[in-house]
Design an enzyme around this catalytic site. Sequence first.
Site, PDB file in Angstrom:
ATOM      1  N   LYS A 219     -31.316  62.380 -27.706  1.00 46.43           N
ATOM      2  CA  LYS A 219     -30.199  63.254 -27.345  1.00 46.43           C
ATOM      3  C   LYS A 219     -29.054  62.343 -26.919  1.00 46.43           C
ATOM      4  CE  LYS A 219     -28.272  67.213 -25.985  1.00 46.43           C
ATOM      5  NZ  LYS A 219     -28.955  68.038 -24.956  1.00 46.43           N
ATOM      6  N   ILE A 220     -27.854  62.721 -27.255  1.00 40.45           N
ATOM      7  CA  ILE A 220     -26.711  61.866 -26.990  1.00 40.45           C
ATOM      8  C   ILE A 220     -25.493  62.721 -26.684  1.00 40.45           C
ATOM      9  CG2 ILE A 220     -25.786  61.769 -29.343  1.00 40.45           C
ATOM     10  CD1 ILE A 220     -26.330  58.608 -27.336  1.00 40.45           C
TER      11      ILE A 220
ATOM     12  N   THR B 185     -19.456  63.460 -23.082  1.00 44.62           N
ATOM     13  CA  THR B 185     -18.423  64.289 -23.688  1.00 44.62           C
ATOM     14  C   THR B 185     -17.543  64.900 -22.611  1.00 44.62           C
ATOM     15  OG1 THR B 185     -19.941  64.764 -25.495  1.00 44.62           O
ATOM     16  CG2 THR B 185     -18.012  66.184 -25.302  1.00 44.62           C
ATOM     17  N   ALA B 186     -18.107  65.152 -21.438  1.00 52.55           N
ATOM     18  CA  ALA B 186     -17.310  65.665 -20.321  1.00 52.55           C
ATOM     19  C   ALA B 186     -16.146  64.733 -20.018  1.00 52.55           C
ATOM     20  CB  ALA B 186     -18.196  65.838 -19.090  1.00 52.55           C
TER      21      ALA B 186
ATOM     22  N   HIS C 244     -24.120  70.726 -17.134  1.00 51.19           N
ATOM     23  CA  HIS C 244     -25.464  71.309 -17.056  1.00 51.19           C
ATOM     24  C   HIS C 244     -25.475  72.530 -16.128  1.00 51.19           C
ATOM     25  CE1 HIS C 244     -26.591  67.957 -19.419  1.00 51.19           C
ATOM     26  NE2 HIS C 244     -26.784  67.085 -18.458  1.00 51.19           N
TER      27      HIS C 244
END
Length: 279
Positions: A56-57, A110-111, A149
């Site tokens: 996951k990335i 990405t945030a 999250h």
Amino acid sequence: MSNPLSLGYSPCPNDTFIFYALVHGKLAGAPKVRERLEDVETLNQLARRGALDLTKISYHALGHLRHEYALLRSGGALGRGCGPLLVSSRPCDIEELRTTCIAIPGELTTANLLLQLHGEGFSRTRAMPFDRIMPAVAAGEFAAGVIIHESRFTYRQHGLHQVLDLGQWWELETGCPIPLGGILARRSLGAGLIGRIDAALKASVDYAFAHPDEPRAYIREHARELDDEVTDSHIQLYVNAFSRDLGDEGIAAVEQLFSRAEARGLIPPCDLPLFVSAG
């Protein structure tokens, strides 16, 4: 392949829900994997070192890793109404924060990329584990922080205020869903094996949707938020049709993100295709 493939993903409910069937041997003929659960920025840095076969990335990190890794169509996190939030300890205007230090959940998240794409960006940031950001902002260590999250469901409990929904801004700006995180495979694994992995990931998502209660103990074992309502809300928000297959709309969103980031010099250009084709 005799040795299992190393697979990294986060302990967040959406990932443990998605990968449950694959890592617990529920899928006949699926490649064998050895899981490693880490927070998203640790996974980003592990991938940067080439330490994982599959992972996951953050899409931001993928922007720096496209020569070594290919994107898979299944298993990722992309959607609408699910983006990171910029929060502060008091109500304020976003322009007040341009020169203050903002806590972020990792340089390659990405945030952080969405934060830097907003306006002229933010020159002062400090990376820390995502679960420490809300307490740090509430304690006055930072004027604001970017949360991800399950924190988007709980920030009010810390007395924090939303300054900007970065996902909503992205959707209004581009019309695209928000590409948060994807699943990568080493290009060196080859098209045949990568195709098998992608099919297994789609099957793992389908298994979870078909047996939603079966992964619950595994999810609870790793969840940072133990409240079942928060866990269920998290899964409902981050696991969707894009998790089965990015499709044309999802791919367009990723390409839009990379195009804007390249234009701003936030990621390097790359002439390789996102996916490894069997043909």
